[in-house]
Design an enzyme around this catalytic site. Sequence first.
Site, PDB file in Angstrom:
ATOM      1  N   GLY A  27       0.788  -1.326  -0.003  1.00 42.77           N
ATOM      2  CA  GLY A  27      -0.164   0.147   0.010  1.00 42.77           C
ATOM      3  C   GLY A  27       0.790   1.254   0.119  1.00 42.77           C
ATOM      4  O   GLY A  27       0.275   2.365  -0.046  1.00 42.77           O
ATOM      5  N   ASP A  28       2.119   1.375   0.230  1.00 46.50           N
ATOM      6  CA  ASP A  28       3.121   2.300   0.189  1.00 46.50           C
ATOM      7  C   ASP A  28       4.501   2.384  -0.319  1.00 46.50           C
ATOM      8  O   ASP A  28       5.358   2.870   0.178  1.00 46.50           O
ATOM      9  CB  ASP A  28       3.142   2.822   1.663  1.00 46.50           C
ATOM     10  CG  ASP A  28       3.448   4.388   1.678  1.00 46.50           C
ATOM     11  OD1 ASP A  28       3.486   5.027   0.786  1.00 46.50           O
ATOM     12  OD2 ASP A  28       4.043   4.526   2.795  1.00 46.50           O
ATOM     13  N   LEU A  29       4.464   1.213  -1.451  1.00 44.49           N
ATOM     14  CA  LEU A  29       5.630   1.239  -2.015  1.00 44.49           C
ATOM     15  C   LEU A  29       6.257   2.456  -2.792  1.00 44.49           C
ATOM     16  O   LEU A  29       5.675   2.683  -3.624  1.00 44.49           O
ATOM     17  CB  LEU A  29       5.639  -0.031  -3.257  1.00 44.49           C
ATOM     18  CG  LEU A  29       5.642  -1.432  -2.240  1.00 44.49           C
ATOM     19  CD1 LEU A  29       5.473  -2.365  -3.527  1.00 44.49           C
ATOM     20  CD2 LEU A  29       6.763  -1.591  -1.552  1.00 44.49           C
ATOM     21  N   ASN A  30       7.426   2.958  -2.067  1.00 45.11           N
ATOM     22  CA  ASN A  30       8.154   4.200  -2.375  1.00 45.11           C
ATOM     23  C   ASN A  30       9.567   4.262  -2.400  1.00 45.11           C
ATOM     24  O   ASN A  30      10.051   2.861  -1.719  1.00 45.11           O
ATOM     25  CB  ASN A  30       7.476   5.404  -2.110  1.00 45.11           C
ATOM     26  CG  ASN A  30       7.688   5.688  -0.493  1.00 45.11           C
ATOM     27  OD1 ASN A  30       8.771   5.550   0.020  1.00 45.11           O
ATOM     28  ND2 ASN A  30       6.333   5.613   0.221  1.00 45.11           N
ATOM     29  N   ASN A  33      10.694   3.307   1.099  1.00 42.46           N
ATOM     30  CA  ASN A  33      10.211   1.990   1.860  1.00 42.46           C
ATOM     31  C   ASN A  33      10.804   0.722   0.842  1.00 42.46           C
ATOM     32  O   ASN A  33      10.596  -0.287   1.391  1.00 42.46           O
ATOM     33  CB  ASN A  33       8.916   1.993   1.639  1.00 42.46           C
ATOM     34  CG  ASN A  33       8.235   2.905   2.902  1.00 42.46           C
ATOM     35  OD1 ASN A  33       8.744   3.321   3.601  1.00 42.46           O
ATOM     36  ND2 ASN A  33       7.015   3.199   2.507  1.00 42.46           N
TER      37      ASN A  33
END
Length: 167
Positions: A27-30, A33
């Site tokens: 939900g927050d692969l950036n 991360n």
Amino acid sequence: MLERSGTFRGIKVLSLSVVSFTGIIHGDLNDLNIIVTPVDNGRHEVSGVLDFSLLMIDCYVFEVAVTIAYMMLENPSPLDVGGAVLDGWESIMVLSDEERDSLFLLVLGRLCQSLVYGRYNATKYPDNKYLLTTAKSGTLLLTKLWEMGKKDVERKWFTDAGTFSDK
């Protein structure tokens, strides 16, 4: 999840809850991360992932869209990102036609969500500079994608997908 079918500004919108595979997504692969390790010839492999606060069960295509959106923000050639992410994803799991058709709006939606969330929370927590990470290039990127349009952006992404791996 989208619950209805219809159109938005001439773009077909489907209920992804019916046509998409679901499972656990990050939900927050950036870039902040994902941990990478150099392997050879300037190439890197993903060796770890951080920050599981948004872990959920949802449509896998949402993970692809989030990753494309965030990786575009940090790339000097943001339009080149979509094909690379798609190629990597589809080396494991091929997206359905409906999922591919939804990708453009999902990427734009995540950029909007990140911009609004960041600006709202920056008013509450003005010392937290991380909250405005997307704002640095996100508004310009969102505008550029919208002006280019779904057809041209998808043509670039889907044409590029498949040119990155040694298939």
